[in-house]
Motif scaffolding. Sequence first.
Motif, PDB file in Angstrom:
ATOM      1  N   GLY A 100       0.884  -1.319   0.032  1.00  0.00           N
ATOM      2  CA  GLY A 100      -0.044  -0.021  -0.005  1.00  0.00           C
ATOM      3  C   GLY A 100       1.011   1.072   0.053  1.00  0.00           C
ATOM      4  O   GLY A 100       2.018   1.146  -0.400  1.00  0.00           O
ATOM      5  N   ASP A 101       0.377   2.424   0.490  1.00  0.00           N
ATOM      6  CA  ASP A 101       1.103   3.556   0.573  1.00  0.00           C
ATOM      7  C   ASP A 101       1.940   3.491   1.944  1.00  0.00           C
ATOM      8  O   ASP A 101       1.366   3.229   2.939  1.00  0.00           O
ATOM      9  N   GLN A 102       2.963   4.177   1.847  1.00  0.00           N
ATOM     10  CA  GLN A 102       3.643   4.275   2.897  1.00  0.00           C
ATOM     11  C   GLN A 102       3.000   5.204   4.072  1.00  0.00           C
ATOM     12  O   GLN A 102       2.427   6.035   3.788  1.00  0.00           O
ATOM     13  N   GLY A 103       3.486   4.880   5.121  1.00  0.00           N
ATOM     14  CA  GLY A 103       2.584   5.791   6.271  1.00  0.00           C
ATOM     15  C   GLY A 103       1.185   5.147   6.654  1.00  0.00           C
ATOM     16  O   GLY A 103       0.468   5.610   7.468  1.00  0.00           O
ATOM     17  N   GLU A 104       0.880   3.956   6.023  1.00  0.00           N
ATOM     18  CA  GLU A 104      -0.452   3.362   6.275  1.00  0.00           C
ATOM     19  C   GLU A 104      -0.448   1.992   7.275  1.00  0.00           C
ATOM     20  O   GLU A 104      -1.135   1.420   7.034  1.00  0.00           O
ATOM     21  N   GLY A 105       0.853   1.930   7.715  1.00  0.00           N
ATOM     22  CA  GLY A 105       0.949   0.683   8.651  1.00  0.00           C
ATOM     23  C   GLY A 105       1.247  -0.382   8.000  1.00  0.00           C
ATOM     24  O   GLY A 105       0.950  -1.475   8.468  1.00  0.00           O
ATOM     25  N   ILE A 106       1.854  -0.542   6.872  1.00  0.00           N
ATOM     26  CA  ILE A 106       1.905  -1.766   6.240  1.00  0.00           C
ATOM     27  C   ILE A 106       3.017  -2.432   6.897  1.00  0.00           C
ATOM     28  O   ILE A 106       2.642  -3.723   7.092  1.00  0.00           O
ATOM     29  N   ASP A 107       4.006  -1.724   7.453  1.00  0.00           N
ATOM     30  CA  ASP A 107       5.080  -2.303   7.934  1.00  0.00           C
ATOM     31  C   ASP A 107       4.467  -3.024   9.013  1.00  0.00           C
ATOM     32  O   ASP A 107       5.079  -4.153   9.347  1.00  0.00           O
ATOM     33  N   SER A 108       4.001  -2.392  10.126  1.00  0.00           N
ATOM     34  CA  SER A 108       3.518  -2.813  11.389  1.00  0.00           C
ATOM     35  C   SER A 108       2.357  -4.026  11.330  1.00  0.00           C
ATOM     36  O   SER A 108       2.351  -5.072  11.897  1.00  0.00           O
ATOM     37  N   THR A 109       1.746  -4.046  10.096  1.00  0.00           N
ATOM     38  CA  THR A 109       0.851  -5.199   9.792  1.00  0.00           C
ATOM     39  C   THR A 109       1.470  -6.319   9.688  1.00  0.00           C
ATOM     40  O   THR A 109       1.097  -7.480  10.160  1.00  0.00           O
ATOM     41  N   GLY A 110       2.476  -6.281   8.619  1.00  0.00           N
ATOM     42  CA  GLY A 110       3.552  -7.435   8.476  1.00  0.00           C
ATOM     43  C   GLY A 110       4.262  -7.910   9.765  1.00  0.00           C
ATOM     44  O   GLY A 110       4.149  -9.042  10.219  1.00  0.00           O
ATOM     45  N   THR A 111       4.493  -7.026  10.552  1.00  0.00           N
ATOM     46  CA  THR A 111       5.249  -7.445  11.700  1.00  0.00           C
ATOM     47  C   THR A 111       4.259  -8.105  12.821  1.00  0.00           C
ATOM     48  O   THR A 111       4.558  -9.251  13.315  1.00  0.00           O
ATOM     49  N   ILE A 112       2.937  -7.687  12.968  1.00  0.00           N
ATOM     50  CA  ILE A 112       2.090  -8.283  13.632  1.00  0.00           C
ATOM     51  C   ILE A 112       1.796 -10.168  13.003  1.00  0.00           C
ATOM     52  O   ILE A 112       2.088 -10.717  14.045  1.00  0.00           O
ATOM     53  N   LEU A 113       1.656  -9.886  11.884  1.00  0.00           N
ATOM     54  CA  LEU A 113       1.627 -11.214  11.480  1.00  0.00           C
ATOM     55  C   LEU A 113       2.772 -12.155  11.642  1.00  0.00           C
ATOM     56  O   LEU A 113       2.658 -13.388  11.816  1.00  0.00           O
ATOM     57  N   ALA A 114       3.775 -11.507  11.239  1.00  0.00           N
ATOM     58  CA  ALA A 114       5.046 -12.341  11.618  1.00  0.00           C
ATOM     59  C   ALA A 114       5.103 -12.788  13.041  1.00  0.00           C
ATOM     60  O   ALA A 114       5.492 -13.871  13.293  1.00  0.00           O
ATOM     61  N   THR A 115       4.698 -11.661  14.259  1.00  0.00           N
ATOM     62  CA  THR A 115       5.193 -12.251  15.445  1.00  0.00           C
ATOM     63  C   THR A 115       4.103 -13.111  15.755  1.00  0.00           C
ATOM     64  O   THR A 115       4.506 -14.170  16.554  1.00  0.00           O
ATOM     65  N   VAL A 116       2.834 -13.090  15.337  1.00  0.00           N
ATOM     66  CA  VAL A 116       1.791 -13.961  15.782  1.00  0.00           C
ATOM     67  C   VAL A 116       2.412 -15.374  15.375  1.00  0.00           C
ATOM     68  O   VAL A 116       2.258 -16.385  15.995  1.00  0.00           O
ATOM     69  N   LEU A 117       2.911 -15.586  14.120  1.00  0.00           N
ATOM     70  CA  LEU A 117       3.198 -16.643  13.573  1.00  0.00           C
ATOM     71  C   LEU A 117       4.324 -17.349  14.205  1.00  0.00           C
ATOM     72  O   LEU A 117       4.277 -18.706  14.385  1.00  0.00           O
ATOM     73  N   ALA A 118       5.424 -16.518  14.463  1.00  0.00           N
ATOM     74  CA  ALA A 118       6.541 -16.767  15.000  1.00  0.00           C
ATOM     75  C   ALA A 118       6.363 -17.450  16.749  1.00  0.00           C
ATOM     76  O   ALA A 118       6.795 -18.475  17.100  1.00  0.00           O
ATOM     77  N   ARG A 119       5.343 -16.803  17.201  1.00  0.00           N
ATOM     78  CA  ARG A 119       4.860 -17.150  18.646  1.00  0.00           C
ATOM     79  C   ARG A 119       4.348 -18.638  18.505  1.00  0.00           C
ATOM     80  O   ARG A 119       4.308 -19.363  19.294  1.00  0.00           O
ATOM     81  N   ALA A 120       3.654 -18.827  17.141  1.00  0.00           N
ATOM     82  CA  ALA A 120       2.886 -20.308  17.285  1.00  0.00           C
ATOM     83  C   ALA A 120       4.076 -21.064  16.676  1.00  0.00           C
ATOM     84  O   ALA A 120       3.644 -22.369  16.568  1.00  0.00           O
ATOM     85  N   GLY A 121       5.134 -20.602  16.476  1.00  0.00           N
ATOM     86  CA  GLY A 121       6.219 -21.693  16.505  1.00  0.00           C
ATOM     87  C   GLY A 121       6.874 -21.909  14.881  1.00  0.00           C
ATOM     88  O   GLY A 121       7.508 -22.535  14.579  1.00  0.00           O
ATOM     89  N   TYR A 122       6.315 -20.896  13.873  1.00  0.00           N
ATOM     90  CA  TYR A 122       6.712 -20.901  12.579  1.00  0.00           C
ATOM     91  C   TYR A 122       8.135 -20.282  12.631  1.00  0.00           C
ATOM     92  O   TYR A 122       8.417 -19.374  13.523  1.00  0.00           O
ATOM     93  N   TRP A 123       8.792 -20.531  11.495  1.00  0.00           N
ATOM     94  CA  TRP A 123       9.983 -19.582  11.042  1.00  0.00           C
ATOM     95  C   TRP A 123       9.290 -18.579  10.205  1.00  0.00           C
ATOM     96  O   TRP A 123       8.680 -18.912   9.185  1.00  0.00           O
ATOM     97  N   ILE A 124       9.860 -17.251  10.080  1.00  0.00           N
ATOM     98  CA  ILE A 124       9.399 -16.420   9.182  1.00  0.00           C
ATOM     99  C   ILE A 124      10.404 -15.594   8.956  1.00  0.00           C
ATOM    100  O   ILE A 124      11.468 -15.667   9.632  1.00  0.00           O
ATOM    101  N   TYR A 125      10.455 -14.833   7.681  1.00  0.00           N
ATOM    102  CA  TYR A 125      11.227 -13.891   7.344  1.00  0.00           C
ATOM    103  C   TYR A 125      10.187 -12.740   6.527  1.00  0.00           C
ATOM    104  O   TYR A 125       9.629 -12.870   6.101  1.00  0.00           O
ATOM    105  N   GLY A 126      10.580 -11.555   7.406  1.00  0.00           N
ATOM    106  CA  GLY A 126       9.793 -10.471   7.041  1.00  0.00           C
ATOM    107  C   GLY A 126      10.691  -9.289   6.153  1.00  0.00           C
ATOM    108  O   GLY A 126      11.446  -8.792   6.693  1.00  0.00           O
ATOM    109  N   TYR A 127      10.352  -9.139   4.936  1.00  0.00           N
ATOM    110  CA  TYR A 127      11.087  -8.364   4.226  1.00  0.00           C
ATOM    111  C   TYR A 127      10.307  -7.154   3.554  1.00  0.00           C
ATOM    112  O   TYR A 127       9.214  -7.295   3.323  1.00  0.00           O
TER     113      TYR A 127
END
Lengths: 605, 605, 292, 292
Positions: free
Chosen positions: A14-41
Amino acid sequence: MAASPRVFAWKIGGDQGEGIDSTGTILATVLARAGYWIYGYKWFSSRIKGGHTHFKVRISDRPVNGASSDTHVLVALTQETIDKNIDELLPGGVVLADEAFRPRLPERTPAGVRLVPIPLSEIAKRAGGALMRNMVALGASAYLLGLDLEPFHEFVRRRWGAKGEPVVEANIKALEEGYAFAREHLPGEPFRLPSPDGRPKLTLTGNQALALGAVAAGCRIMAGYPITPATGIMETLAGILPKFGGAVLQMEDELAAVHVVAGAGYAGARAMTATSGPGISLMQEGIGLLSMTETPSVIVDVQRAGPSTGEPTKVEQSDLLALIHGGHGEGPRIVIVPSSVEECFSDGAEAFNLAERFQCPVIVASDLALGEFLHTAEDLPLEQVRIERGALVEGEELRQVGETGFQRYAFTPTGISPRSLPGQPHGQFLATGSEHNVFGHVNEEPENRRRMMEKRWKKLEAVDFPAFTYEGPERPDALVVGLGYTRGVIDEALEALRAHGASVGHLQVRRLSPFPAAELRRRLEGLPFAFLVEQNATGELRFLLEAHDAIPAGVVVEEVHKADGRPFVPEEIARPVAERLGLQGDLEAWLRAGEQLAPVGEAVR
Amino acid sequence: MAASPRVFAWKIGGDQGEGIDSTGTILATVLARAGYWIYGYKWFSSRIKGGHTHFKVRISDRPVNGASSDTHVLVALTQETIDKNIDELLPGGVVLADEAFRPRLPERTPAGVRLVPIPLSEIAKRAGGALMRNMVALGASAYLLGLDLEPFHEFVRRRWGAKGEPVVEANIKALEEGYAFAREHLPGEPFRLPSPDGRPKLTLTGNQALALGAVAAGCRIMAGYPITPATGIMETLAGILPKFGGAVLQMEDELAAVHVVAGAGYAGARAMTATSGPGISLMQEGIGLLSMTETPSVIVDVQRAGPSTGEPTKVEQSDLLALIHGGHGEGPRIVIVPSSVEECFSDGAEAFNLAERFQCPVIVASDLALGEFLHTAEDLPLEQVRIERGALVEGEELRQVGETGFQRYAFTPTGISPRSLPGQPHGQFLATGSEHNVFGHVNEEPENRRRMMEKRWKKLEAVDFPAFTYEGPERPDALVVGLGYTRGVIDEALEALRAHGASVGHLQVRRLSPFPAAELRRRLEGLPFAFLVEQNATGELRFLLEAHDAIPAGVVVEEVHKADGRPFVPEEIARPVAERLGLQGDLEAWLRAGEQLAPVGEAVR
Amino acid sequence: MATLEAFKTDEKAWWCPGCGDFGVLSALQKALADLDLEPEKVALVAGIGCSGKIGNYINSYNLHVTHGRTLPAALGVKLANPSLTVIAAGGDGDAFAIGMSHFAHAVRRNMDVTYIVMDNHIYGLTKGQNSPTSDPGAKSKASPWGNVEQPVRPLSLAISAGATFVAQGFSGNPRQLTRIIEEAIRHRGFSFVNAISPCVTFNKINTYDFYRKSLVDLEQDPEYRANDRAWALRKLLETGELVTGIVYRDDETLSLEERLPGFLQAKPVAQRTREELEAEKARVRQLIESYR
Amino acid sequence: MATLEAFKTDEKAWWCPGCGDFGVLSALQKALADLDLEPEKVALVAGIGCSGKIGNYINSYNLHVTHGRTLPAALGVKLANPSLTVIAAGGDGDAFAIGMSHFAHAVRRNMDVTYIVMDNHIYGLTKGQNSPTSDPGAKSKASPWGNVEQPVRPLSLAISAGATFVAQGFSGNPRQLTRIIEEAIRHRGFSFVNAISPCVTFNKINTYDFYRKSLVDLEQDPEYRANDRAWALRKLLETGELVTGIVYRDDETLSLEERLPGFLQAKPVAQRTREELEAEKARVRQLIESYR
Ligand SMILES: Cc1ncc(C[n+]2csc(CCOP(=O)(O)OP(=O)(O)O)c2C)c(N)n1
Ligand SMILES: Cc1ncc(C[n+]2csc(CCOP(=O)(O)OP(=O)(O)O)c2C)c(N)n1
Ligand code: SF4
Ligand code: SF4
Ligand SMILES: [Mg+2]
Ligand SMILES: [Mg+2]
């Protein structure tokens, strides 16, 4: 139900400043807590709002540490997101797009890709405001990826609990509505992610890991100046060091920052600074002072694309020569290169030991991909951190020195001299950037000069930091050589090659100065073929290998280097190596097959 | 009467701040006006008064451009002068010492050296004050060297005429009394210098020559910051540029200085800065900006001994790698190396042509020996200075561009784009250190980035500045390779070797970036032996040759490098080469014989 | 109890005979002795210049840095070990040309460091170019037509930038200079002492004689009160800064170290042993876990 | 005669909606048009930061330099070609942190350049760290316990350092800002305009609302006289610099270029053609001969 790909790739744009970064980070964090390996780029640019940005989360049941050019699910908040990323979509993939901008797929959309419009903005408004759009998208994604919502709720509570119940509730509502909408309106069953091992992973960037390593090693003073992509180190430490009776100082510039480190190092603190290219250029003079005064000190360069301002948000490995040879005159420096989040941690710690043992500046050459992208780790090797303070001299010894004066720069077989710290009686000495004698007094006698230059360089001979890591058969048909963030990408490439029967080795250079010419030469000796991977325009690693005569005769060396700002993806490495080795079989298909949603079209009915 | 040595060496030594430097300069200037070739070499340190200093004038009837370890006449104003320099005296040599400090020769004094005490201070007081001591010594030296006093008088009138008759008279009186005393009291006949050609020579330093070259090439803006040994360039230009409607700005630091050059170069002026090591380190970021914005600019580095403050008054060639590779990221720079006072002039001029033709920073890598020591020249090659302003775009072309916008960074086959200057209608553009497109607009698209990096580096391919100079037989048995100030020293060494029948060639590297790998390789191809001479601790030229694969297989390369602050002398080069070549004959004797006063002891009866 | 002798060394000072820097050196040594400090508890950070050699001649811990960077380095020393007395010293070029930015920022940061600028209105070590404090019109080899720039006024500048201690002394008046330095060191926060220190070799304008005639002792002024900012600024303007004494001081404002959260309560970081650091390591486990 | 349109470009500004920098950009464009300048005769040197992007959106000759170095570069442009109108622009970090030294020196050098600082009391582009003008106690990710430093006061600092034109405008009052910029450009010598330009994304303290409530127009003060240094300094102290208007100006002092010997009498060096430079070459013969 769709088959589970080796690595599943979800992307939001999406557009910068619209929380794209933190949305990705939330998904990544939740998954990692569930035991997945992730890479967020993430792909972003030097502006705060506006302009396309995207964040990709790669998800797997085993370590994944690099970018790819494939996407299974694309969440599009703008039409530009679709237009710029559609080529990445794999057959069977889904584009989840906000209905509000009337999304359409371009003609070149790969076959088997479905567009699923969803009224993100509308639902968001119902849930608590336009800002909730990303949470709605996350809720929908959760359904699509076959995930429970509860871990997301938990995340929301942890993150926003302090902001009060209404905030928490709005977010949860948004997640739920997104999930519900997707369940109701999406055709077919959700995707199936590979099953994780259930052990929660750490989710963090290389910058954060490096900062933690420094704290573990006793770093208590950090002086910095904000600069992308190094700021994260300062910011992480700013939250931590005051709790350890230390301090983070945001200085007026990098010249100041490196000299704070000089003063603090001289006085006996474990002190560091962190910057990126332009800051390194400004610090060159100060680093020379550190070499000359033999002051333990740690400087981190989180490399970005240069020269000059260059591309502040793009990955590059083009400071290598400047880090080793950039200062006027000839001052010894140690330069090490982490190539994983774990190594960011351990190098962030070990740098301080090297600095005090060898009494010189130690540079950690990180890069934007390591520093800023999200990694998972089982753990960080905290228990392996040892603190070695080098040749600190004891009070008793100093008392014996007494009136004759302390020889801070005594000539010794190793070149390493005993070091006193301000406050220690009888240990007074002059530390100067001018040439000096054993007491530190300014002295320009040719013989003294000769011996002092020799002494300072002599020290480096004993540096025992590993030259490289190697993984693969003893005598591979091809050796792939990388440094820094490329480790994870090379790993994936080699997995593909090995699956096709190739005998390949993976060497990741870990030390650039003192350059481990002999060790590398020994490792390369007798091999038919080496393939260098570095992210720059001129081939700096190649240059160093040549200059140090580290390539034995007979070893054919090819290389891939680029400086276009995009991180390497596995096929850029696997393809040329396969060609060189004359590999049979359909590597191309394999590279994608593992990530494909088979059978095509079944994923979303 | 004594035989005339090949090169006669007179030296004066005493405490710093006592006019040692200017006394040597007077002798050198007077002799050069009389047609001698001279070389004036000083040993000094970073303090204004006190501490031993000495100044040697080497005098010959043919070009002499290097230091030596021999002295025929030593004028000693302190006992320290005798103690520190006596080993240099040749048999037959004379120590002319002020009686006032009760001079004595140490035991290790070479055989055949005479001490001649002379009441310098006393005579000086009579002539007009203690300050006249050096003039008395000069007068005595004039007698001893068989020189007329008149040219000295003339010098005094020219130099101090403005200060009034009494000053002139006191100086002349001092000269005369010194001369008279020597004639009366010195035993035997004076020495005989070789006879000069009578054509007055220029006497100047490399810094002065470089400044003159810059003026000849149209440099009109100079921004600097004082630093030894580069200050001479700023000071020379400060006296000149205002007369040309230009300006010299002493800035607050080197960061400022290099950015003044950036602004002035951008706006179309020929602008430069000059500094030494520490200043170069500070300028690295700015130089990157110059590369990225493709701004013509000239930066002079008069190298001194590093790292850090190092030895500000000592010669070294240890910035080579920093000058080429010292900036973060990868920005093209041109680096050239003068190796004589004439080349200081011509490089000081040509740098501006290169800068405008290739639209990039051009670094002139001079060194302390070239920059600060006195050289003579028949003339400076003013007539060969051409002014080439590169791809400046004409008003007419710009008018045609009109509204669509001027492509300042257009892609062209050479990488060189047309350049407009502020003030030109329709030529407006953005010059930015960020990655940009053809118009200069910030642009981070990978494909644009790739092409722009390529374009900037492409330009260097056409750099036609000579790779090196070569002098000697086509296929010598040994090739001696140097750069910078070592030219004159190597010349003398090779003369000795050739006198003993060796077939030796002399290659002086003139360009470091773009590194002339192919040219050097071609020149080295098939030769049995090359000997590198460079003044640094790590062998930076060797490093570059290796890195660029410029040494063909089969060529044995040895090297002598040192970083002890003392300039090379011929025997340090001649000796190892002779050994390698298994030369017959007594090279040692020859090296000194040419400078010996034969027969020993006759000089001063 | 350290004596004056304790702060002296055998090394012969490299300055020209008569150089003002001798007076600054001995005033500093005397002040340190008067304050009963021990040599090993004093850290002196010196810049590049004739002045910067001061650290060569004093028996203390000495750090001789790059040109212009004394203040950040002194800050580093102080942060590492706040129990040290930290002095920074350098020339007017070091302070107000290349070091100008650090000066302005040190002032507002207010770390507990004493900064002695040995101001000779010239670049001594590089042989007499104009410095930022040189008089307008002053000629030098680098400006043969005379200085075209207005001089920096260090005292007003410091006060305007928020300094908490600003004083000026004169190398020709060692007793006063000693007292000023003592007060400066006692001051809790950043203290700036501009020490007028004539260059007898290159500066023919700003000589001892000139200063003997023109300097006035501000503290003798009947209106003098050390903490009156506006008065000080006005006086400085009137006199062209040709004053001596403690021009301004503010003993209320907290020092940087006092403002850093938890900093002074903890053991100085430089004094923590390997064992103590190893022990602190344990607390990192929690931090790591917070990323899970 | 250039119109306002002539200074605009097609490029869409990259600032956040509502960013104060939009107002500064248009005030500058308007001022240039009002002054009847031609785009090709204007050179704008911008720094690094959100603010530094201003040069991307204005049709003039634009040089976008490294962080903090706008003023030396602008000096270079001006020396090369004094017939150009030279503007430097950048953020408060660019100006008062990394660029502080150049700022102080530009002020005393008094070259004829207009400097517009787009002051948002924050580092915008690097995402919200404190800047030298940030309020004491302000929290940021890099100082989570709050800013421990006293802020730089740019207006008083400039005046104390000898500035000949010091003004402050507000992006929320474009008409006044335009007028100030026009006066600044007209001023012969260095003119400093601090343009308050709120960062709507990261700065939650120094907002439009805050400024609308607190800024006072100094020029409306009955005692106002633009050339009263002492009054200006006092007012700035009283108001914490929350003022707008031309705070101080001195139209007497000569500009740097006027003081450089022979400089303005000669043809601008950047305008000399190859042929003219070749012709000047002949004069070098004499210089060379002077070494014989
Ligand atoms: C980066 C850098 N630039 C320039 C120099 C050269 N340099 C040495 S001392 C000095 C200035 C000396 O002036 P000041 O600071 O006033 O000290 P003084 O000698 O007058 O005591 C300069 C410019 C240097 N050492 N480093
Ligand atoms: C040498 C250097 N250090 C750090 C940076 C990173 N950097 C970019 S902009 C900026 C500061 C921005 O603040 P400011 O100047 O106030 O501009 P704003 O974004 O607020 O307009 C910094 C530190 C850089 N580009 N170069
Ligand atoms: S040159 Fe000047 S400042 Fe330097 S030592 Fe001599 S008198 Fe002192
Ligand atoms: S981050 Fe702040 S300063 Fe930057 S563009 Fe957005 S509002 Fe403006
Ligand atoms: Mg000085
Ligand atoms: Mg800002």
